[in-house]
Design a protein around this motif. Sequence first.
Motif, short mmCIF file in Angstrom:
data_model
loop_
_atom_site.label_atom_id
_atom_site.label_comp_id
_atom_site.label_asym_id
_atom_site.label_seq_id
_atom_site.Cartn_x
_atom_site.Cartn_y
_atom_site.Cartn_z
N GLY A 200 0.80 -1.22 0.00
CA GLY A 200 0.00 0.00 0.00
C GLY A 200 0.83 1.27 0.00
O GLY A 200 0.27 2.37 0.06
N THR A 201 2.15 1.15 -0.10
CA THR A 201 3.02 2.33 -0.13
C THR A 201 2.88 3.07 -1.45
O THR A 201 2.91 2.46 -2.53
CB THR A 201 4.49 1.92 0.06
N ALA A 202 2.71 4.38 -1.38
CA ALA A 202 2.69 5.22 -2.57
C ALA A 202 4.12 5.63 -2.89
O ALA A 202 4.84 6.12 -2.02
CB ALA A 202 1.83 6.46 -2.32
N ASP A 237 4.22 15.68 -13.64
CA ASP A 237 5.38 16.60 -13.63
C ASP A 237 6.69 15.88 -13.95
O ASP A 237 7.70 16.07 -13.26
CB ASP A 237 5.48 17.31 -12.27
N GLY A 238 6.67 15.05 -14.97
CA GLY A 238 7.90 14.38 -15.39
C GLY A 238 8.31 13.21 -14.53
O GLY A 238 9.42 12.69 -14.66
N ALA A 239 7.42 12.76 -13.63
CA ALA A 239 7.71 11.60 -12.77
C ALA A 239 6.54 10.63 -12.86
O ALA A 239 5.46 10.96 -13.38
CB ALA A 239 7.92 12.04 -11.33
N LEU A 240 6.76 9.41 -12.36
CA LEU A 240 5.70 8.40 -12.33
C LEU A 240 5.29 8.17 -10.88
O LEU A 240 6.14 7.97 -10.01
CB LEU A 240 6.20 7.09 -12.94
N GLU A 241 3.98 8.19 -10.64
CA GLU A 241 3.46 7.98 -9.30
C GLU A 241 2.46 6.84 -9.31
O GLU A 241 1.63 6.74 -10.23
CB GLU A 241 2.80 9.26 -8.77
N PHE A 242 2.53 5.97 -8.29
CA PHE A 242 1.59 4.85 -8.17
C PHE A 242 1.69 4.26 -6.78
O PHE A 242 2.58 4.60 -5.99
CB PHE A 242 1.88 3.78 -9.23
#
Length: 294
Positions: A200-202, A237-242
């Motif tokens: 579950g860590t973002a 903003d030029g990064a990947l988040e998940f």
Amino acid sequence: MGRRPSSTTYAVTGAALLVLLLPGCGGSPTASDVSTTAASSTQQSTTASSTTATGTTTPAKKKNVIAWILGLGPSAPEGPPEFTAYRELQQLHCKKVFARVGELDEPARTLYKGAAHACLAALAGDTTRWPRAEAALQQVTARTDKLNCMDGAALALLDRLVTLHAEHPTRRFKMASDTKSTAPPCPAIDAITPDRGPKGTAVRITGRHLSDLVVVGVRVIDSLGNSDPVENWEAVDGALEFTLLEAPQSDASATVCIVVRARPDWVAAGTTFTFESADTEPPKSFDCPPPGEG
């Protein structure tokens, strides 16, 4: 005016191909910034010069160069068949490119053939190849949506060579020096934050060329080779988040490999994340991306 046009200098520095010199009016050569592509850690030096009507050679007044990368670094992951054709271009093995295009789909096949023709026309002086290079450029330009990031760099090279030849058809290409290498516009990972945590860590992956125009997916691969897609990834903003929703199964290592897939669909980069859980095996070292992961 009154003088023969000075030669255009086409630099070959390791794998770099670039133009150094363009003439100005009155016979005085002026340096011109030209963007082209190639990647190399080895540099070979030669001197740019201009040739006057009397045949004497005068040194260029200045060199103002921007190299354009045409290769991935030696530690780059394996990619699609384009990779081998790309490597041959990087090493300036122009003729060998033709032997590498058999597995390519269109328009990549036409692109690399065209780049090879332009390479031979520029470096070997085989001017009969320019029409084929020009025709390839026209065909491929209308289908750029089918190209990946490496293809884009090869297309930029083809476009620049054909354009320069069209603008200065009587000038020749020469060896030159002092290029600056950067990588082609393919995804590259600098860091993952955090690099460990519970299910579950973002997380946030930072690096280069991580927009959704280049990236087509993110996958998590465990030490047993199980591969699962990350469904909730987003380019911000030029990064990947998940969010990492699922921990590895109990007999797998707590450390997993997170891979970024680039267009059309191949592994471009990878980084590791360690789940903090008592249910999985202790972290252990394994290749990331794993061998054979295409």
